[in-house]
Design a protein around this motif. Sequence first.
Motif, PDB file in Angstrom:
ATOM      1  N   LEU A   1       0.859  -1.188   0.000  1.00  0.00           N
ATOM      2  CA  LEU A   1       0.000   0.000   0.000  1.00  0.00           C
ATOM      3  C   LEU A   1       0.890   1.232   0.000  1.00  0.00           C
ATOM      4  N   VAL A   2       0.304   2.379  -0.354  1.00  0.00           N
ATOM      5  CA  VAL A   2       1.190   3.527  -0.509  1.00  0.00           C
ATOM      6  C   VAL A   2       1.668   4.185   0.777  1.00  0.00           C
ATOM      7  N   ALA A   3       0.852   4.179   1.825  1.00  0.00           N
ATOM      8  CA  ALA A   3       1.253   4.917   3.020  1.00  0.00           C
ATOM      9  C   ALA A   3       2.653   4.520   3.501  1.00  0.00           C
ATOM     10  N   PRO A   4       2.916   3.230   3.662  1.00  0.00           N
ATOM     11  CA  PRO A   4       4.261   2.850   4.119  1.00  0.00           C
ATOM     12  C   PRO A   4       5.355   3.283   3.147  1.00  0.00           C
ATOM     13  N   LEU A   5       5.041   3.221   1.855  1.00  0.00           N
ATOM     14  CA  LEU A   5       6.068   3.553   0.877  1.00  0.00           C
ATOM     15  C   LEU A   5       6.472   5.003   1.017  1.00  0.00           C
ATOM     16  N   PHE A   6       5.503   5.840   1.303  1.00  0.00           N
ATOM     17  CA  PHE A   6       5.825   7.242   1.435  1.00  0.00           C
ATOM     18  C   PHE A   6       6.615   7.500   2.715  1.00  0.00           C
ATOM     19  N   GLU A   7       6.285   6.773   3.768  1.00  0.00           N
ATOM     20  CA  GLU A   7       7.073   6.913   4.994  1.00  0.00           C
ATOM     21  C   GLU A   7       8.524   6.521   4.721  1.00  0.00           C
ATOM     22  N   GLN A   8       8.678   5.446   3.959  1.00  0.00           N
ATOM     23  CA  GLN A   8      10.032   5.010   3.622  1.00  0.00           C
ATOM     24  C   GLN A   8      10.738   6.086   2.796  1.00  0.00           C
ATOM     25  N   GLY A   9       9.998   6.661   1.852  1.00  0.00           N
ATOM     26  CA  GLY A   9      10.582   7.682   0.974  1.00  0.00           C
ATOM     27  C   GLY A   9      11.133   8.860   1.767  1.00  0.00           C
ATOM     28  N   LYS A  10      10.406   9.231   2.831  1.00  0.00           N
ATOM     29  CA  LYS A  10      10.873  10.357   3.642  1.00  0.00           C
ATOM     30  C   LYS A  10      12.189  10.039   4.331  1.00  0.00           C
ATOM     31  N   VAL A  11      12.226   8.843   4.890  1.00  0.00           N
ATOM     32  CA  VAL A  11      13.453   8.450   5.583  1.00  0.00           C
ATOM     33  C   VAL A  11      14.618   8.453   4.594  1.00  0.00           C
ATOM     34  N   LEU A  12      14.387   7.872   3.428  1.00  0.00           N
ATOM     35  CA  LEU A  12      15.464   7.777   2.451  1.00  0.00           C
ATOM     36  C   LEU A  12      15.902   9.169   1.977  1.00  0.00           C
ATOM     37  N   ALA A  13      14.931  10.062   1.811  1.00  0.00           N
ATOM     38  CA  ALA A  13      15.287  11.411   1.366  1.00  0.00           C
ATOM     39  C   ALA A  13      16.170  12.082   2.416  1.00  0.00           C
ATOM     40  N   ASP A  14      15.837  11.884   3.688  1.00  0.00           N
ATOM     41  CA  ASP A  14      16.693  12.432   4.745  1.00  0.00           C
ATOM     42  C   ASP A  14      18.104  11.870   4.626  1.00  0.00           C
ATOM     43  N   VAL A  15      18.173  10.558   4.470  1.00  0.00           N
ATOM     44  CA  VAL A  15      19.481   9.903   4.393  1.00  0.00           C
ATOM     45  C   VAL A  15      20.288  10.473   3.230  1.00  0.00           C
ATOM     46  N   LEU A  16      19.639  10.584   2.071  1.00  0.00           N
ATOM     47  CA  LEU A  16      20.375  10.976   0.871  1.00  0.00           C
ATOM     48  C   LEU A  16      20.723  12.456   0.825  1.00  0.00           C
ATOM     49  N   THR A  17      20.070  13.249   1.678  1.00  0.00           N
ATOM     50  CA  THR A  17      20.430  14.661   1.667  1.00  0.00           C
ATOM     51  C   THR A  17      21.217  15.023   2.932  1.00  0.00           C
ATOM     52  N   GLY A  18      21.679  13.994   3.610  1.00  0.00           N
ATOM     53  CA  GLY A  18      22.544  14.255   4.765  1.00  0.00           C
ATOM     54  C   GLY A  18      21.828  14.819   5.979  1.00  0.00           C
ATOM     55  N   LYS A  19      20.485  14.681   5.987  1.00  0.00           N
ATOM     56  CA  LYS A  19      19.755  15.140   7.176  1.00  0.00           C
ATOM     57  C   LYS A  19      19.803  14.021   8.210  1.00  0.00           C
ATOM     58  N   GLU A  20      19.554  14.431   9.427  1.00  0.00           N
ATOM     59  CA  GLU A  20      19.488  13.406  10.451  1.00  0.00           C
ATOM     60  C   GLU A  20      18.189  12.636  10.271  1.00  0.00           C
ATOM     61  N   ALA A  21      18.287  11.376   9.970  1.00  0.00           N
ATOM     62  CA  ALA A  21      17.080  10.616   9.662  1.00  0.00           C
ATOM     63  C   ALA A  21      16.623   9.817  10.863  1.00  0.00           C
ATOM     64  N   LYS A  22      15.285   9.826  11.064  1.00  0.00           N
ATOM     65  CA  LYS A  22      14.738   8.946  12.100  1.00  0.00           C
ATOM     66  C   LYS A  22      14.624   7.568  11.489  1.00  0.00           C
ATOM     67  N   PRO A  23      15.046   6.538  12.180  1.00  0.00           N
ATOM     68  CA  PRO A  23      14.964   5.207  11.560  1.00  0.00           C
ATOM     69  C   PRO A  23      13.530   4.819  11.233  1.00  0.00           C
ATOM     70  N   TYR A  24      13.361   4.152  10.128  1.00  0.00           N
ATOM     71  CA  TYR A  24      12.050   3.643   9.742  1.00  0.00           C
ATOM     72  C   TYR A  24      11.718   2.445  10.613  1.00  0.00           C
ATOM     73  N   GLN A  25      10.501   2.450  11.157  1.00  0.00           N
ATOM     74  CA  GLN A  25      10.186   1.369  12.107  1.00  0.00           C
ATOM     75  C   GLN A  25       8.993   0.540  11.699  1.00  0.00           C
ATOM     76  N   GLY A  26       8.792   0.452  10.406  1.00  0.00           N
ATOM     77  CA  GLY A  26       7.636  -0.320   9.947  1.00  0.00           C
ATOM     78  C   GLY A  26       6.398   0.543   9.991  1.00  0.00           C
ATOM     79  N   SER A  27       5.339   0.095   9.380  1.00  0.00           N
ATOM     80  CA  SER A  27       4.140   0.926   9.276  1.00  0.00           C
ATOM     81  C   SER A  27       2.906   0.184   9.737  1.00  0.00           C
ATOM     82  N   THR A  28       1.960   0.968  10.246  1.00  0.00           N
ATOM     83  CA  THR A  28       0.631   0.437  10.497  1.00  0.00           C
ATOM     84  C   THR A  28      -0.162   0.731   9.238  1.00  0.00           C
TER      85      THR A  28
END
Lengths: 101, 800
Positions: B287-314
Amino acid sequence: MEKIFVGQLDELAPRMGKEVIVWGQKIAVFRLSDDRVKAIENICPHKQGPLAEGTVSGEYVFCPLHDYKINLNDGQVQEPDEGCVRAYETIVENDLVYVMV
Amino acid sequence: MKEKLVLIGNGMAGVRTIEEILDRDPERYQITIIGEEKYPNYNRIMLSNVLQKKMSVSEIITNPIEWYEENQIKLINHDPAVKMDTDNKKIITQSGKEIFYDKCILATGSRAFILPIEGAQLPGVVGFRTIDDTENMLEASQKYQKAVVIGGGLLGLEAAKGLLDQGMDVTVIHLEKWLMETQLDEKAGKMLQADLEKQGLKFLMEKATQKILGETRVTGLAFSDGTTIETDMVVMSIGIRSETTLARTTTIEVNRGIVVDDFMKTTVPDVFAVGECAEHNGNVYGLVAPLFEQGKVLADVLTGKEAKPYQGSTTFTSLKVSGCDLYSAGNIRETEGINSIEAFDGINYTYKKIFVRENQVVGVVLYGDTSEGNRYYNILKKNESIEEYTPVSLLHMVGEEASADVSEWPDDEVICGCNGIDKGTIMTAINEKDLTSVADVTKHTKAGGSCGKCKSVIGDVLAYALGGEVVSAPTGICGCTDLSRDQIVTQIYAKKLTSSDEVYRELNFTNPEGCPKCRPAVNFYLNVAWPKEHADEKESRYVNERLYANIQNDGTFSVIPRMRGGKTNPQQLLLIAKVAEKYDVPMVKVTGSQRIGLYGVKKEDLPKIWEELDMKSAGAYAKAVRSVKTCVGANFCRFGTQDSMGLGIKLEQRYEFIDTPHKFKMGVSACPRSCVESGVKDFGIIGVDNGFQIYVGGNGGTEIKEAVLLTTVETEQEVIDICGAMLQYYRETGIYAERTAPWIERMGFDVVKEVLLDPEKRQELLSALDEAVIGRRGNPWDEVVEDNNTRQELYTVGRV
Ligand SMILES: Cc1cc2nc3c(=O)[nH]c(=O)nc-3n(C[C@H](O)[C@H](O)[C@H](O)COP(=O)(O)OP(=O)(O)OC[C@H]3O[C@@H](n4cnc5c(N)ncnc54)[C@H](O)[C@@H]3O)c2cc1C
Ligand code: SF4
Ligand code: FES
């Protein structure tokens, strides 16, 4: 290219197209709501719909057969459909309309 | 030199990640996207709506080609990546292009899983995943009658509804006891099935498909219990499999999906994965909701921001089939330690069940009324304790439900679940960027851009933020506005808008001159609202109504003269014959409603033909009262009890040329043998010994609907009056292009019945109708024949 007289401005109704055949080429001429005049080939690239009968909105016409949206300035079919029709330059002088063919 | 970022997979998760990166740091990367499909990024979720013909393909494109250009993204489209060399950091596409990367994101999504059974390769067996799949299905639905959908999950049901809407006979085959068994409990699953059956879907439950039958194309299915079913098409919708082929050409670890850590990193440096192809903590999300949560984390990682670890989705689910509102989220199994609160309302046919563990909501199933879905989801996500809630609250008073009032929601209340956008973010965007419509909010915040179910709540937030000035609707009548038909009509009256231009300006249509969808609609609403003040706008009418003739597929037109009640005489026939011969009319045909049509007429010949025919237009091109079909009835038929022809002619005379939201067809039969098929007419009459039965809301159109008996009356006059009242009621309340069957369904048959049978209301409607149509009911052909200007403007072709 030649400057071809195709009619008077007041013979064109705003936002309604008119077909003019110039040397066998079918051309759709449109008067926009601000009185500018546009001309494109009158054959939709999709299934040959007569674009002159389409709905005109701003600088676009929607083909009456299946709604392809075509830019009246450059004849470009808008996404997601593809294709283009020839666009002709137009000139309006003293309320007389010419198309460059 | 900028670092090179390559995304493989031009789908929802990947492109969303790129958007998040551009938001954070647009200058950082030189981006290339490799896609396999031939379209730019689109909203895959909405394919269900495309299949149900609620949206067009162009409406679901989320990022058009210009977006790639504007952001200087190189798009390699329609050319899948086929090999990946992680040592040299290189990707090779099918056409042989070699692309080097510094960072690479895999977002290849998944594929429809096709049961590996005999016959699965036959033409006619399809999955439901892409635009191409959807178009194939739509095309097949034109040619074939029967379809089977294997799999009664979310996707299968949406596919089945889509095919049903295209007129197919659809059966859903499901292995389990109830539908959507992972998201719904038995009760909700059965309610859903009953609702879908009412809409016309068929079900075969607890059936295992053994093989697909057919030689050159599917002809049927055989089940493990020995039974079979015939079909022309099979949609497989039994699940999806992560697309990992490319990753498997490398040393990247792959289980069910490409294995990633809490920062979306794969086991090979500089390669990341998001979306349905990725497996996190043993979970692959579809489903899309988790994918978007993942996308945010990855965007943080790739732009050198401090990323909160992804912890799975409800996750949560809702179904995009109208008339079947369901919502499901979290854990909905009653295992140990989990108890539930359940409420079933047999009057409104709604059901809710909340799953609770240690005073916390862990799951929820709603059926019939899902308005509280978001609220429960928020309680669930925030792990709020529910000690302070009354667990079962029956029959609370109107207005007591604080939950419905967005003004009282906290800022971190999630409004768009798909995209994880909370109220605060939306409020900030509205205030900072002066947003005034739901579409704007979606554009700037993404809220509402996925499954779209939250649009009404966004509308509420918008109204609240703007001090209640702008009321934005869940769904607009077209892409030019968020306003619904009702809102537009209300504003037309409230602000006394009397021209289309005013409507477009005052109601802030994004497109100041509208589109082919809204222009005719607005013109119609104005005609009904201000019959005297509003001048009908020819340029807003569709060509058929502008030229009073139907446009045919080759650009020629048809001419259909009026023969009231389908009755003609030798003089008319002679005239028609003469004209047809003189103008070389290529085809003469008796039409579906007993009139004679001349087909293939050139536009320039139309006025001359009308003049020479000297007959009236049958209006066969119009959204208006059409002709009345009649049987021979008491005049000649041995069964006829009433003068059907006479009544038909009277009806036609009384109401011809009146505009309605969609075509309005009538039929009069003189006995229950119903030779004119009165049961599928918008207004159908069947003569009986003591009077006339009146049937309404029958449509023989794209969706066939049987008419319902409204009442039986004694006199012709009553028939005529009820007909007029119905016409006006339909004109006043109908949505443009909505036929009477869906109109009655929307209004409720009982309401329509009550109005039409109440003598007082009937009289009011009749007077309103008469008033509205004064001076507007001439034969349109005459106007053209007589008016040289119109002839010149609309019917001539210039020649040089
Ligand atoms: C009809 C339908 C209805 C849905 N409804 C809902 C819903 O209501 N709610 C919800 O939350 N979710 C829904 N979903 C699921 C949702 O669409 C997916 O979860 C989401 O699209 C996954 O995003 P993704 O980027 O991982 O995959 P995708 O969007 O599938 O994108 C992957 C892309 O990668 C491409 N690709 C694959 N391999 C390669 C390669 N080697 N090279 C280049 N490109 C490649 C694919 O062609 C595809 O375009 C629905 C899905 C469908 C099909
Ligand atoms: S409907 Fe009845 S009366 Fe009319 S033609 Fe048929 S059988 Fe005769
Ligand atoms: S012919 Fe023009 S859109 Fe189909």
